[in-house]
Design an enzyme around this catalytic site. Sequence first.
Site, short mmCIF file in Angstrom:
data_model
loop_
_atom_site.label_atom_id
_atom_site.label_comp_id
_atom_site.label_asym_id
_atom_site.label_seq_id
_atom_site.Cartn_x
_atom_site.Cartn_y
_atom_site.Cartn_z
N LYS A 211 6.26 2.90 -7.02
CA LYS A 211 6.58 1.63 -6.34
C LYS A 211 7.41 0.60 -7.40
CE LYS A 211 5.25 3.04 -2.47
NZ LYS A 211 4.10 3.34 -2.12
C1 LIG Z 1 3.18 3.78 -0.61
C2 LIG Z 1 3.10 3.20 0.59
C3 LIG Z 1 1.74 2.91 1.20
C4 LIG Z 1 0.50 3.24 0.62
O1 LIG Z 1 0.34 2.54 -0.81
P1 LIG Z 1 -0.96 2.81 -1.73
O2 LIG Z 1 -1.05 1.78 -2.52
O3 LIG Z 1 -0.60 4.24 -2.39
O4 LIG Z 1 -2.23 2.84 -0.78
C5 LIG Z 1 1.84 2.18 2.32
N1 LIG Z 1 2.89 2.25 3.14
C6 LIG Z 1 4.17 2.65 2.54
C7 LIG Z 1 5.35 2.35 3.33
C8 LIG Z 1 4.33 3.26 1.36
O5 LIG Z 1 5.48 3.73 0.96
#
Ligand SMILES: *Cc1c(COP(=O)(O)O)cnc(C)c1O
Length: 412
Positions: A211
Site C-alpha cells: 500500500k
Molecule cells: C489491501 C486491501 C484490504 C486489506 O488490507 P489489510 O491491511 O491487508 O487487511 C482491504 N481492501 C482492499 C481494497 C485492499 O486492497
Amino acid sequence: MTTRPPSSASVSADTTIAPSPAPPAPSAQREFLPFAAPLVGEEEIQEVVETLRTTWITTGPKAKRFEQAFAAYVGGPGALALSSCTAALHTALVTLGIGPGDEVVTTPMTFAASVNVIEHVGARPVLVDVEPDTLNIDPALAATALTARTRAILPVHYAGHPVNLQLIDELASRAGLAVIEDAAHAMSAKYRGRTIGSGSNPAAFSFYPTKNMTTAEGGMLTGDPAFLERARTVSLHGMTRDGWSRYDRGGSWYYEVVFPGFKYNMTDVQAALGLGQLRKLAEFQQRRRTIVQLYNEAFADQDALELPAHRPDIEHAWHLYVLRLRDGVLRIDRDAFIEDLKRRQIGTSVHFIPIHVHPYYRDKYGYRPDSFPVAFTNYRRMLSLPLSPRMTDADAAYVVSSVLDIVRRYRR
Ligand SMILES: *Cc1c(COP(=O)(O)O)cnc(C)c1O
C-alpha cells in the site's frame, strides 16, 4: 544480440496467428521490478529499534502519536490504529451493530477482505456492478439494491480514485444507512477538496507492504469521535481501559469488559514504522504522480490501451496504475501480456479477481461470471503496472518501452 525462442505459453494456440519475434532476453544485470515494494529508510529502522529498547513495545505512546499524526494528516477529528485494514472494517461493522439478517451493499471489484468481514458478522453482502470508467461501485445500481434489510453501503475507493461520495452519502442518508469506506487504496485521496478519512463516515486504511505507506501489517480506522471511542473498546477485548492506561504510572489495575471484543490493536513497534512512513508520505505521493505522468504521456495515443480514469473533482491517491487492453486490437490476451512483461523482468498484478467468481461467493450466492458484467469484462483485460516510490525514472522508462514494444509486436 541474443534471442530466445518464442515461448508457446505466451502466445495463443490459434495457429492462424503469424509467429512473432520473441521479446529480447532480459539483460543479466536487470533485476526483477516488482509491481509494488515498500520503501523503508534508516530513519524508520532506527525508530523501530529504539522502540524495541524501551519497556513498552506493544500499544502505547507511539500508537497514540501515530493516531494523532494520522488524524492531522487527513484533517479529521481522530483515528484508531489497528492490526490491519481488515480488522478496521470488521471493527466498524461490529461497532455499528451490523449482524445476522442485515444486508451490506458493496462492490465485486475489491480484495476479498472487504466482503469477508460482512460474512464474519453474519450479514449478507449484496454485490452491485461497478462504473465502467472508475471501476468504483455504481451509485445508481446501489440505489436499486436497497431493501428493508440494508444497513450499510461499503464502497471501495478503487486504485485510489474516490467513489462518488456525494451520491453515496445522499443515498445513505435518505435511507438511514451507514457508509463504511474501504480506504485501503485512498491514503491522500480527496473528493471535492475533502481528504478521504476526514469525514464522519467510518473509513478503513491499510498499511500492508504494497500500500502507499506501510507498518508491515497495520490499519487505521477514522470516523467521528463517539464512534471511534466505541470502536476502540470493540477492537480490544471489549475492555473499557486499554493496557497502556492501566499499566502506565498512575494507572489502575481495574477494567471492565462490556463486550466480547477482538484483539486488533497495533503495536508500538508498528506505529514507530508508521510515524516515519507518514512523514515521508507526501514525498512518496509526489514520486507516484511522476511515474503516473510518465505512463500517461507514453500511452495516451495508443489505441490498444485504456488509461486509468481520472474525474475532474477528485485527487487520486495513485495506489494502483491499472491499464486495460482494448478488445480486438492485439493478438494476445491480458494473460499473455503479463507473461511477456514477466519475461522482461517486470512484475504486474491484477486488481481484482472479482468477488463473485471466487468459489465461496460463486457457490453460496449462485453467481455466474456475467452476474456483474462490467466487473468481469474489465477484470479480463486489466493489469496493474509497477508503481511505487522505489521506482526510478529509468525503471518507469523501461516499463514504458516494454509495454510499447509488446503492443507493437502483437498488433493485429
Ligand atoms: C489491501 C486491501 C484490504 C486489506 O488490507 P489489510 O491491511 O491487508 O487487511 C482491504 N481492501 C482492499 C481494497 C485492499 O486492497
